[in-house]
Scaffold this active site. Structure first.
Site, PDB file in Angstrom:
ATOM      1  N   GLU A 180      78.753  51.361  79.249  1.00 30.13           N
ATOM      2  CA  GLU A 180      77.297  51.493  79.302  1.00 30.13           C
ATOM      3  C   GLU A 180      76.687  50.390  80.157  1.00 30.13           C
ATOM      4  OE1 GLU A 180      76.298  51.014  75.213  1.00 30.13           O
ATOM      5  OE2 GLU A 180      77.766  52.508  74.541  1.00 30.13           O
ATOM      6  N   LYS A 209      74.595  47.308  80.915  1.00 28.08           N
ATOM      7  CA  LYS A 209      74.116  46.181  80.097  1.00 28.08           C
ATOM      8  C   LYS A 209      72.709  45.833  80.565  1.00 28.08           C
ATOM      9  CE  LYS A 209      75.245  41.654  78.278  1.00 28.08           C
ATOM     10  NZ  LYS A 209      73.812  41.293  78.192  1.00 28.08           N
ATOM     11  N   ARG A 241      66.835  40.157  67.872  1.00 32.19           N
ATOM     12  CA  ARG A 241      68.225  39.737  67.686  1.00 32.19           C
ATOM     13  C   ARG A 241      68.362  38.728  66.559  1.00 32.19           C
ATOM     14  NH1 ARG A 241      72.370  39.167  71.750  1.00 32.19           N
ATOM     15  NH2 ARG A 241      73.957  37.651  71.126  1.00 32.19           N
ATOM     16  N   ARG A 256      81.711  38.767  66.415  1.00 29.38           N
ATOM     17  CA  ARG A 256      81.970  38.803  67.847  1.00 29.38           C
ATOM     18  C   ARG A 256      83.471  38.985  68.029  1.00 29.38           C
ATOM     19  NH1 ARG A 256      78.841  36.705  71.858  1.00 29.38           N
ATOM     20  NH2 ARG A 256      77.766  35.296  70.431  1.00 29.38           N
TER      21      ARG A 256
END
Length: 508
Positions: free
Chosen positions: A211, A213, A233, A368
């Protein structure tokens, strides 16, 4: 629990670099904690009190502490400190409010012994940096309650609140397994690691959704009937500032959902405007003079069904069914050449690069890992500002040359849990940014010299570099090459800054 007990534990934590020793010391403290005090205690341990900003400046704290002699005996409890912080945070602004806050802080210092006074000052100024980061506190909470760390970590991620999770764990550890998604309760977002090329990314992730960014702002959108919540975020509520996003989500043919995505401003030609323009839009109330559009790339919950543990291919399918007009375009492939074409298209359209996401991976909230990989042709890192030097020549009178720090989570560079300096830069600073720095940085000041102002490591800035080089000048052993400022990232916390390890990895 006395604040002195917390001070002793944090002293033990700060004197060891071994994660196991830090965890054991904190676990012992948590075992002795009343569940009612857990949320307040955790905020103090990680240097982020549960009240958030309380309207007290560093200079006020330092001045008051210097004027009040420490008590001979410990006299403060965690609950008393938390109660005082609550009063300070809710003191109405206006005439006399500064005096009320000073009196409340002065009373705390008057009842504190030397160790408590030191810790209290660091709590009030956000200077608690002893290596007790969230990950270690989570491990300690698991050990203290004899609960698998994976269960504690998941509860934290889904509740979005480590303090409240700690309170629940100390009251009823078994209840942690029942913590799930709740529409209207923000979830820590899944994060991406960096890959050097699309070929490496595809090799790691396998069949993937590739995708664009977007150079925008991360948003998480919750809908429950007509109620819509939009958070950033960092999970800050910006619903009132983005009525156009609220309107678009209300128009979708659904009852309830949790979406993950991005938003940004476009110019007249459809190209993305600078990231700072998008963030500036978040800061304005009232009728918007520019329109933000949401682009979603994930859905965690839809009409009563949690999708967080489903593979991405299932989540993307569900998202396409209900919000196709807001779906970030995806190319499904395991072919590096096809992924490279997507990257080329993204760069040509003005985007940052691409995201390569494994189609078989669940949504790992707050983590992450390698399931999501970002590929950008220019190396960019989110670092913290440790200080700034006064400019010269045309920049005389302005804070200019930035001291940049990378996060040091494991103490590999000698300052456990802190930030290690990796370079300086004044490149990329416009007059507007220089003016903003000069006005803003003193509020974060810890000390100053004739030439520089040193700051609490709380301001995150995105830095573009050409690479790193070995250096004996800085403790981390690396220095930035050709660093320049891309922009400040008010949407990110210091805990989300890039690590010294990620910079050191470029040397290999």
């Amino acid at each position: 629990m006395l604040l002195a007990d917390v001070a002793r534990t944090l002293e033990t934590v700060s004197q060891t670099r071994a994660r196991s020793a830090k965890t054991a010391a904190l676990a012992d403290l948590l075992r002795r904690t009343d569940p009612a005090d857990a949320s307040a205690l955790v905020g103090m341990l990680i240097g982020r009190v549960r009240q958030g900003r309380i309207g007290v400046g560093w200079r006020t704290v330092v001045d008051l502490r210097s004027q009040i002699a420490p008590s001979k005996e410990p006299g403060l409890s965690v609950r008393e400190v938390d109660d005082a912080l609550e009063q300070i945070a809710h003191t109405p602004s206006g005439a006399g409010s500064a005096g009320v806050r000073r009196d409340l802080i002065g009373s705390l210092f008057a009842h504190a012994d030397s160790a408590e006074s030191d810790l209290l000052a660091r709590i009030l100024t956000g200077e608690v940096r002893t290596g007790a980061l969230e990950g270690i506190v989570i491990d300690a909470l698991a050990a203290a309650t004899d609960t698998p760390a994976t269960v504690v970590r998941r509860a934290v991620m889904l509740s979005g609140d480590l303090g409240l999770t700690a309170e629940l764990a100390l009251r009823e550890p078994a209840a942690l397994a029942d913590v799930g998604l709740r529409v209207g309760v923000p979830v820590q977002p899944m994060l991406a690691s960096t890959s050097s090329s699309v070929e490496d990314a595809i090799s790691t992730a396998g069949e993937s959704s590739v995708e664009h960014k977007l150079d925008g702002a991360r948003i998480q959108v919750h809908r429950d009937g007509d109620d819509v919540l939009v958070v950033t975020r960092s999970l800050a509520d910006v619903t009132a500032r983005v009525p156009e996003i609220v309107e678009r989500v209300r128009a979708l043919p659904i009852r309830s959902a949790i979406f993950d995505g991005e938003t940004l401003l476009l110019d007249d030609d459809g190209a993305p405007r600078p990231f700072q323009d998008t963030m500036s839009r978040f800061g304005r109330h009232g009728v918007p003079d520019s329109v933000l559009r949401p682009w979603f790339f994930d859905v965690l919950h839809l009409d009563g069904t949690d999708l967080i543990d489903e593979p991405l291919r299932v989540r993307r399918g569900a998202l396409a069914d209900v919000a196709a007009q807001h779906l970030i375009a995806s190319t499904v492939t395991d072919d590096p050449a096809a992924a490279q074409r997507v990257l080329d298209e993204a760069l040509a359209s003005g985007q940052e690069g691409v995201m390569v996401k494994s189609l078989d991976a669940p949504y790992a909230a707050g983590r992450r890992g390698k399931a999501w990989l970002k590929v950008k042709p220019v190396h960019t890192y989110d670092l913290v500002v440790l200080g700034a030097e006064w400019g010269s020549g045309r920049r005389t009178g302005w804070l200019s040359n930035l001291h940049l720090g990378a996060r040091d989570p494991e103490g590999v560079a000698g300052e456990p849990g802190g930030f290690v300096m990796v370079g300086k830069t004044f490149k990329g600073l416009t007059d507007e940014l220089l003016r903003w720095q000069t006005e803003t940085f003193p509020a974060y000041e810890t000390r100053r010299t004739t030439h520089a102002v040193f700051l609490r490591p709380e301001i995150v800035v995105e830095i573009a570099i050409d690479g790193v080089q070995r250096s004996s000048r800085y403790p981390g052993g690396v220095a930035l090459r050709f660093a320049r400022v891309k922009g400040y990232r008010p949407d990110k916390s210091p805990a989300e800054a890039d690590t010294i390890n990620s910079l050191q990895a470029q040397l290999r």
